[in-house]
Design an enzyme around this catalytic site. Structure first.
Site, PDB file in Angstrom:
ATOM      1  N   SER A 147       0.854  -1.077   0.024  1.00 41.49           N
ATOM      2  CA  SER A 147       0.018   0.081  -0.182  1.00 41.49           C
ATOM      3  C   SER A 147       0.719   1.304  -0.076  1.00 41.49           C
ATOM      4  O   SER A 147       1.524   1.407  -0.971  1.00 41.49           O
ATOM      5  CB  SER A 147      -0.953   0.034   1.295  1.00 41.49           C
ATOM      6  OG  SER A 147      -1.781   1.032   1.033  1.00 41.49           O
ATOM      7  N   ASP A 212     -10.423  -3.878  -4.763  1.00 42.24           N
ATOM      8  CA  ASP A 212      -9.758  -3.175  -3.884  1.00 42.24           C
ATOM      9  C   ASP A 212     -10.483  -1.838  -3.881  1.00 42.24           C
ATOM     10  O   ASP A 212     -10.754  -1.158  -4.690  1.00 42.24           O
ATOM     11  CB  ASP A 212      -8.215  -2.731  -4.423  1.00 42.24           C
ATOM     12  CG  ASP A 212      -7.568  -2.244  -3.109  1.00 42.24           C
ATOM     13  OD1 ASP A 212      -8.126  -1.371  -2.475  1.00 42.24           O
ATOM     14  OD2 ASP A 212      -6.369  -2.527  -3.148  1.00 42.24           O
ATOM     15  N   HIS A 241      -8.600  -4.420  -0.322  1.00 42.28           N
ATOM     16  CA  HIS A 241      -7.472  -3.748   0.040  1.00 42.28           C
ATOM     17  C   HIS A 241      -7.166  -4.689   1.488  1.00 42.28           C
ATOM     18  O   HIS A 241      -5.910  -4.615   1.921  1.00 42.28           O
ATOM     19  CB  HIS A 241      -7.366  -2.547   0.487  1.00 42.28           C
ATOM     20  CG  HIS A 241      -6.251  -1.651   0.112  1.00 42.28           C
ATOM     21  ND1 HIS A 241      -5.578  -1.440  -0.597  1.00 42.28           N
ATOM     22  CD2 HIS A 241      -5.522  -0.942   1.591  1.00 42.28           C
ATOM     23  CE1 HIS A 241      -4.458  -0.757  -0.423  1.00 42.28           C
ATOM     24  NE2 HIS A 241      -4.473  -0.529   0.955  1.00 42.28           N
TER      25      HIS A 241
END
Length: 380
Positions: A147, A212, A241
């Site tokens: 991320s 996501d 995610h």
């Protein structure tokens, strides 16, 4: 203006757990630093590192006695290494690697406040620790960016030409592009991964969930398309995610990637071999000169040829064409390529059989991308 923009971006980009999920203490019997609320382990070192920005960050190093490679892991948002502790130890075990994880400035028990430039200094300090304290070489390091962690990971990757590999887990194209689908990069944007990824020279694995909800799947896909050295990506259908580690394919594909790059030649070693090979023609010429003055020309020239075969690691003992030097060289190069191809195929087959047996292992590990803990941390 630039400082104000950077401070504003930091407020939107960083969510350190508040309060931190752990504390540190000194274990009196051993004198080692430990992380609270977890069982002490002999194979885990906890250290504090000074960064060039003047902060002191906390890092943990998980040692695997069977490892040849080391993973430097930059975690996602709303997490610290207290929450990542068990994930790091399990990944080290099941991937067969050493693993260093670290907290960004302002996260966990690391001092300072988080910012883009601070995270760059943080990962530099962690990498420097691997080199100086643990003797890890650049060509044995894999950078893992999850991320927001894809930002510092890629920034370091473009400055390490001998790096072994990069893993991007739900990566971002840039900070601004997470919020708006802009077509160009603005000066005030942060983590401009879209501009850096083409300059990474080592193999890159991209992992992203197709559903996501935080960082759109298009980010990972576009970064992969821009890679110079693409490795087979992992697009997890239905993955979001927060849950990619729960898919059996996640651990299996990581094992496959690590096995593949373990079999790649180290760049520095390749350079050294090239230097050695550049010297070998001089030695060969010396042998030929001596052979000319000898009555046994044929036997010594064959001995010289044998030495050249060994230096090139030839796998075919049938290279005995003596009609001309040119034919011998062509024969060796052809044999080298076919031998390496056969070796690669054999290794791939063995790897495939091994990974298939790992089918449901990830479910017993119970990994979770702790980006999804953001809301819980805020509520706490």
């Amino acid at each position: 203006m630039g400082s104000a923009t950077s401070s504003m971006a930091a407020k939107f980009a960083f969510f350190p757990p508040d309060p931190p999920s752990y504390d540190t203490y000194i274990d009196e019997p051993t004198g080692k630093m430990r992380i609270s609320d977890v069982l002490p382990r002999d194979d885990v070192d906890v250290v504090k590192l000074s960064t060039k920005k003047g902060n002191e960050i906390v890092a943990m190093y998980v040692k695997n006695p069977c490892a040849s490679l080391t993973l430097l892991y930059s975690h996602g948002n709303a997490a610290d290494i207290g929450q990542m502790y068990h994930i790091f130890t399990e990944l080290s075990l099941h991937l067969g690697v050493n693993l260093m994880g670290y907290d960004y400035s302002g996260y966990g028990q690391s001092s300072g406040k988080p910012s883009e430039q601070d995270t760059y200094a943080d990962i530099e300090a962690a990498y420097k620790c691997l080199e100086e304290k643990y003797g890890i070489k650049e060509e044995d390091v894999i950078l893992y960016g999850q991320s927001v962690g894809s930002g510092p990971a890629l920034d370091l990757a473009i400055r390490l030409p001998n790096l072994r590999g990069v893993v991007l887990h739900s990566p971002i194209l840039s900070g601004l592009r997470v919020m708006y689908p802009v077509k160009k990069t603005f000066w005030f944007d942060i983590y401009k991964n879209i501009d850096k990824i083409p300059h990474v020279s080592c193999p890159v694995l991209v992992i992203h969930g197709t559903e996501d909800e935080v960082v759109d799947f298009s980010h990972g896909k576009q970064l992969w398309e821009l890679c110079k050295e693409k490795y087979e990506p992992l697009w997890l259908k239905g993955g979001n995610h927060c849950n990619l580690e729960l898919y059996p394919e996640y651990l299996r594909h990581l094992r496959k990637f690590i096995s593949a790059i373990e079999n790649l030649p180290r760049l520095r070693n390749s350079t050294e071999q090239s230097a050695d090979q550049s010297e070998s023609p001089l030695k060969t010429e010396d042998n030929k000169d001596k052979a000319r003055s000898s009555t046994d020309l044929r036997d010594k020239s064959r001995s010289s040829t044998g030495q050249r075969d060994k230096s090139r690691l030839s796998t075919d003992s049938k290279e005995r064409s003596r009609t001309s030097t040119e034919k011998r060289e062509k024969s060796r190069r052809s044999t080298d390529r076919s031998g390496k191809a056969r070796s690669s195929i054999d290794q791939s087959e063995r790897a495939r059989n091994s990974f298939d047996r790992l089918g449901d292992m990830v479910r017993s590990v119970g990994l979770c991308n702790v980006d999804c803990l953001k809301q819980a941390a805020l509520e706490a």
